[in-house]
Design a protein around this motif. Structure first.
Motif, mmCIF file in Angstrom:
data_model
loop_
_atom_site.group_PDB
_atom_site.id
_atom_site.type_symbol
_atom_site.label_atom_id
_atom_site.label_comp_id
_atom_site.label_asym_id
_atom_site.label_seq_id
_atom_site.Cartn_x
_atom_site.Cartn_y
_atom_site.Cartn_z
ATOM 1 N N UNK A 211 19.386 43.708 18.918
ATOM 2 C CA UNK A 211 20.528 44.101 19.646
ATOM 3 C C UNK A 211 20.336 43.776 21.014
ATOM 4 N N UNK A 212 21.555 43.123 21.530
ATOM 5 C CA UNK A 212 21.813 42.869 22.902
ATOM 6 C C UNK A 212 22.466 43.937 23.630
ATOM 7 N N UNK A 213 23.353 44.633 23.281
ATOM 8 C CA UNK A 213 24.038 45.574 23.877
ATOM 9 C C UNK A 213 23.917 46.831 22.767
ATOM 10 N N UNK A 214 24.500 48.050 23.525
ATOM 11 C CA UNK A 214 24.174 49.460 22.867
ATOM 12 C C UNK A 214 25.419 49.573 21.913
ATOM 13 N N UNK A 215 26.457 49.155 22.271
ATOM 14 C CA UNK A 215 27.693 49.106 21.140
ATOM 15 C C UNK A 215 27.522 48.298 19.972
ATOM 16 N N UNK A 216 26.536 47.349 19.737
ATOM 17 C CA UNK A 216 26.264 46.816 18.675
ATOM 18 C C UNK A 216 25.508 47.343 17.625
ATOM 19 N N UNK A 217 25.085 48.547 17.938
ATOM 20 C CA UNK A 217 24.239 49.097 16.908
ATOM 21 C C UNK A 217 24.960 49.468 15.732
ATOM 22 N N UNK A 218 24.002 49.416 14.682
ATOM 23 C CA UNK A 218 24.582 49.677 13.247
ATOM 24 C C UNK A 218 23.437 50.301 12.489
ATOM 25 N N UNK A 219 23.382 50.682 11.245
ATOM 26 C CA UNK A 219 22.433 51.183 10.450
ATOM 27 C C UNK A 219 22.257 50.440 9.282
ATOM 28 N N UNK A 220 22.696 49.425 9.268
ATOM 29 C CA UNK A 220 22.716 48.511 7.965
ATOM 30 C C UNK A 220 21.364 48.166 7.650
ATOM 31 N N UNK B 189 15.000 49.070 14.957
ATOM 32 C CA UNK B 189 15.342 50.322 15.810
ATOM 33 C C UNK B 189 16.479 49.979 16.701
ATOM 34 N N UNK B 190 17.521 51.009 16.484
ATOM 35 C CA UNK B 190 18.588 50.642 17.488
ATOM 36 C C UNK B 190 18.359 51.045 18.992
ATOM 37 N N UNK B 191 18.037 49.761 19.427
ATOM 38 C CA UNK B 191 17.556 49.896 21.135
ATOM 39 C C UNK B 191 17.985 48.884 21.756
ATOM 40 N N UNK B 192 18.048 49.044 22.962
ATOM 41 C CA UNK B 192 18.445 47.803 23.880
ATOM 42 C C UNK B 192 17.536 47.691 25.170
ATOM 43 N N UNK B 193 17.616 46.740 25.784
ATOM 44 C CA UNK B 193 16.690 46.522 27.161
ATOM 45 C C UNK B 193 15.336 46.523 26.974
#
Lengths: 427, 586
Positions: free
Chosen positions: A202-211, A233-237
């Protein structure tokens, strides 16, 4: 007297002339490798990646933050491990020293082909320390090492040590030190496992998905904290490299992978579990969670019985917990309600653990060491050999009993409702 | 002007100054020519020449011995003039400046008897000579004496010389010895004997704090240079009539008085006999300090461990003598020797006994740690950084590597450089004049420490190593043992650099062999552990027993009386039950 002096001086000079510090090397004449990565080669057997510490940068504190600031990374294609070291030594000015290597990472592809030959080379080699962690990268080991850019510490070696030790307070990985891995790999009653590592996409937090989460397999409507593999894990930075989950091996070949939640169950069953926070759905309001700080109060006990030539494996796990939070505000702290809470937590864990064990069965991977209990019942090695435990494990049946006692409610003895203009509100 | 230029430019013969040449002795030249002749290979002559040499040597010996013997043998003459002439010859009067010869008359019964006294100015007390020798002899001899004197000797000795130490001598040598050690010789006409009065009164240092062995808890007195003050300091602590102070004179010319201190009914007799034998059989001209005596008494001069213990503290001497050892006090030295001595003794500080048990152990373990560090740390550092890098924590190995990156020398050279510098500071620090002392600290700390690191000549971690080693080496309570460890440390540095831990292990092994092998007056140095001795051998172990449990004297000393105190030394504990008595007393 002269003879005495001679007797004293002679050995000193002998050591000087015989050994003459032939293998003496100054600290600054060596390049210390911190992490070692193995991928399947494009044209040869191996692609070997070395992360080499740059001490002058580490010591001055420049190492953290910027990717690769404290380390130099090199990748070389080579037929074998030591051949690769030789090749690297031709262009690295200092002699490569592996005695401070903290982690060895294999790519999933290589691990599925079998890594026992590399593990054996490392166990035999004097330079590899037994406390080095064995890990499997879900994609590429090279990519993982490149993405290790610690921000909290200047020293990448310390990053590996701390990060791979986190199983002690998360339970999401396991103790996969080289000695441990080798022992389990050689054992006739258990199977080896390695830490799963990966790189976050992930690059940005709005890209998070649970696929990529495993929550659906578990029948949940949203993922709990452990329902991920490393790198998903949905996480960025911050740092991209992650550790989460374990890889199961059979005869040195990777046969399956487990997410963080399964790794937690594994460590509970195996006995390496220490403590972690666990979210349990509220028995009365399933949309709310109860958070528990769970510790292992006794080592788990295993019991195996052969029924109709098929093993029945029972495990008893004893845990203790402190309440961290009751979101529903229901007074579970009270004497009457505590058993309800305990029962819920026990059922939740038992269900999860059974599911995990069912998953290990087709892999022939006795990761939790049930075989040890059975082995003790055989007097002769030959008899035990005839059992062919690792083969027989696939026919196992499982019984799990979790005993969880809630000891302390935390600093809050009773949940008091929040006061509002519309009357008492539960949070 | 012309003359000046001339004198500047032209050659001038140098002034003839009389040169002094220290010429060879006759004996030396003869042997030299002899060697020359021999090298020419004149075999015929060699025999006769040998005889010549031998003959001449024998002659020399005879010439040398005759005055010696006459001095030893010759008796005091009745005629005063003869005695006067003899003494003038012996003391080279008037060449000798500080010898005072005073002639006078004694009036006895209206009869004037000529007499003279002889003493060294500065070594004697003027007041005593004036008031208690000259006054009675010159003035008070006139007093009316009631009983008729039988003889002048009797009269003078018993009535005229109010001296507590008065010796009567028939031989010159006895008087001369006394005069040489601050006595006053009295010669009287008509007597074939002389008197020697003890009027010692030289300047000396008072009793001060011991310089090298200071403690916080315990007596603060140290020995001084005067033998009798030193023996008195010990006697002051051990008020025991069985404490023997046996005088033995060492040195043919210096005639240094030495005293052997031991307790008659404790110390093993053969040990006393051996010490006496060694002391009496030392033939040297001069012996100035107990440090020299130590070297003359010890068995092995090359051993790295001291075989006698030198201490400045009377309480240490008293404690060891009470335990059954022998002390040797040397006149002119504030250090008293103790024998036999063990490694455990050398590692002990007097505070170990004076401080309560738990604190004593803390002090002792810290001290052992310091000693181990001072001995092994630099060697271990070299061994680990050169051979066993995997042993260093990863963070530290990176720190060491980073700090060494700019350093041009191998770590061995780097370490030796700093160690030598440190030894230099230490050696210079002892000799540096007092007021400049702090400057040395600044030079040492700033220039060597900081500047060397900033100039990348040494790495900062090495400074820590050297500093810790230096601090540790000051924890060694015994100066001589500290020196020995300082020497050994360099050995371990080289061994570590050569073969890593293997070298260090080999070094420890060799050192162990050498230590176990060395003996002090028949007692192995490593005794409570080396050859295992009885467990109850009180205080000489690494772990101290409580004071009430130290019932027996050290086993290896084989003392006459082995028990120090009864089994129950604190009688008050069960005073009521046993009525204050224990088995021993019953």
């Amino acid at each position: 007297m002269n003879r005495k002096i001679l007797f004293f001086i002679l050995p000193v000079f002998l050591t000087f002339f015989l050994t003459a510090c032939f293998d003496s090397k100054e600290v600054d004449e060596k390049a210390y490798v911190v992490a070692l990565g193995f991928d399947k080669g494009e044209n040869n057997f191996l692609k070997m990646t070395l992360q080499i510490a740059i001490p002058s940068k580490i010591a001055s504190g420049e190492g953290g933050g910027e990717p690769g600031a404290g380390t130099a990374i090199t990748t070389v294609e080579t037929p074998t491990l030591y051949a690769g070291l030789n090749m690297i030594n031709t262009y690295i000015s200092k002699e490569i020293d592996l005695s401070h290597c903290k982690v060895v990472v294999f790519s999933k592809e290589l691990a599925q082909e079998g890594i026992h030959k590399y593990i054996h080379a490392m166990v035999r080699g004097r330079e590899f320390r037994g406390s080095m962690y064995v890990a499997v990268a879900l994609e590429s080991a090279e990519e993982y090492i490149q993405n290790v850019t610690p921000t909290l510490e200047a020293n990448p070696a310390k990053y590996f040590e701390m990060n791979f030790n986190s199983y002690q307070y998360t339970g999401f990985t396991g103790d996969t030190k080289l000695t441990n891995f080798y022992l389990l790999e050689e054992c006739s009653c258990r199977q080896a496992y390695a830490t799963l590592v990966g790189v976050n996409k992930y690059e940005k937090s709005h890209e998070f998905d649970n696929n990529n989460s495993t929550y659906k397999e578990r029948g949940r409507d949203r993922p709990l904290e452990g329902d991920f593999y490393a790198g998903q894990i949905p996480k960025v930075y911050d740092i991209k490299a992650e550790v989460m989950g374990i890889a199961a091996f059979d005869g040195g070949k990777m046969v399956g992978q487990f997410d963080g939640q399964d790794a937690l169950y594994h460590s509970m069953l195996y006995g390496t579990y220490q403590s972690s926070h666990i979210s349990v759905p509220d028995p009365k309001q399933p949309e709310n969670f109860i958070l528990l700080d769970v510790k292992q109060s006794r080592k788990p006990s295993h019991h195996v019985e052969m029924v109709n030539n098929a093993p029945v494996n029972s495990a008893e796990i004893k845990l203790e917990a402190d309440i961290l939070s009751i979101q529903s505000g229901i007074n579970y702290e009270s004497k009457e309600n505590i058993p309800i809470l305990e029962k819920t937590a026990e059922d939740f864990l038992e269900k999860g653990i059974l599911k995990f064990l069912e998953k290990t069965r087709p892999m022939h991977a006795d990761l939790c060491g049930f075989g040890r209990d059975l082995k003790m019942k055989y007097l002769l090695w030959e008899d035990w050999g005839k059992v062919q435990w690792l083969k027989k494990y696939a026919q196992s049946k499982f019984n799990v009993k979790v005993e969880l006692k809630i000891r302390r409610p935390g600093l809050m003895v009773k949940t008091a409702p929040a006061k509002s203009s519309e009357g008492d509100v539960m949070d | 002007m012309r003359n000046f230029l001339k004198s500047l430019l032209l050659f001038k013969e140098p002034n003839k100054a009389e040169k002094f040449i220290l010429k060879e002795n006759k004996q030396d030249t003869e042997t030299k020519t002899g060697a020359k002749d021999d090298s020419h290979g004149e075999s015929k002559n060699s025999e006769t020449f040998l005889n010549k040499i031998l003959g001449s040597k024998q002659d020399d010996k005879k010439k040398e011995e005759t005055p010696e013997e006459s001095k030893q043998e010759s008796k005091i003459d009745k005629k005063l003039s003869k005695n006067l002439a003899y003494m003038k010859k012996v003391y080279s009067i008037p060449v000798n400046g500080d010898i005072i010869l005073r002639e006078f008359d004694i009036m006895v019964k209206d009869r004037a008897i000529p007499a003279f006294i002889l003493f060294y100015d500065g070594m004697t007390d003027r007041e005593i000579i004036n008031n208690y020798i000259l006054t009675p002899l010159m003035l008070l001899s006139n007093l009316d004496i009631k009983d008729d004197p039988k003889s002048i000797i009797h009269y003078i000795k018993n009535h005229l010389l109010p001296q507590n130490q008065l010796k009567e001598a028939r031989k010159y040598v006895d008087v001369i010895d006394e005069i040489n050690f601050g006595g006053c010789g009295i010669f009287i006409d008509g007597l074939d004997r002389a008197f020697a009065a003890d009027v010692k009164g030289w300047e000396h240092r008072g009793v001060e704090r011991p310089n090298s062995e200071q403690v916080l808890r315990g007596p603060q007195e140290g020995f001084t240079e005067v033998i009798r003050i030193n023996t008195a300091l010990v006697r002051k602590i051990l008020k025991d009539e069985n404490l023997i102070v046996e005088d033995i004179i060492v040195g043919k010319r210096s005639k240094t008085p030495c005293s052997m201190l031991y307790i008659k009914d404790i110390t093993n007799k053969s040990l006393v006999e051996e010490m006496r034998r060694r002391l009496k059989n030392i033939k040297v001209d001069y012996m100035i300090d107990s440090g020299e005596l130590e070297q003359l008494l010890e068995e092995s001069s090359f051993s790295l461990i001291p075989q006698l213990m030198a201490t400045e503290r009377p309480d240490i001497v008293a404690a060891h003598i009470a335990d059954g050892k022998i002390g040797v006090v040397v006149h002119g030295s504030p250090f008293v020797l103790l024998a036999p001595v063990t490694l455990a003794d050398l590692l002990q500080s007097p505070e170990d006994a004076y401080v309560r048990l738990p604190y004593a152990h803390l002090l002792r373990f810290i001290r052992f740690l310091g000693i181990l560090l001072s001995l092994l740390l630099p060697g271990l550092f070299i061994a680990i950084t050169n051979f066993h890098q995997e042993m260093i924590p990863t963070d530290l190995v990176f720190a060491i590597e980073a700090s060494r990156e700019q350093v041009p020398f191998p770590s061995l050279i780097e370490l030796l450089l700093m160690e030598v510098m440190f030894e230099l500071i230490r050696e210079a620090g002892i000799r540096i004049p007092g007021p400049i002392g702090p400057t040395l600290g600044i030079i040492g700390a700033l220039i060597l420490g900081q500047a060397a690191v900033e100039a990348s000549i040494v790495s900062p971690i090495l400074i820590i190593i050297v500093a810790v080693t230096g601090i540790g080496s000051f924890a060694v309570p015994n100066f001589a043992l500290g020196l020995s460890f300082r020497v050994l440390r360099f050995g371990y540095i080289f061994l570590g650099a050569m073969a890593g831990f293997l070298g260090i292990t080999a070094g420890l092994f060799i050192q162990g062999i050498l230590f176990v092998n060395s003996k002090s007056f028949g007692v192995p140095i490593t005794v409570p552990t080396g050859p295992k001795t009885s467990a109850s051998a009180s205080s000489n172990k690494l772990i101290r027993l409580p004071i009430w449990k130290q019932e027996r004297r050290a086993d290896y000393l084989n003392t006459i009386n082995e028990n120090k105190q009864p089994k129950v030394s604190r009688k008050w504990i069960n005073y009521n039950q046993n009525e204050g008595k224990d088995e021993n007393e019953k």
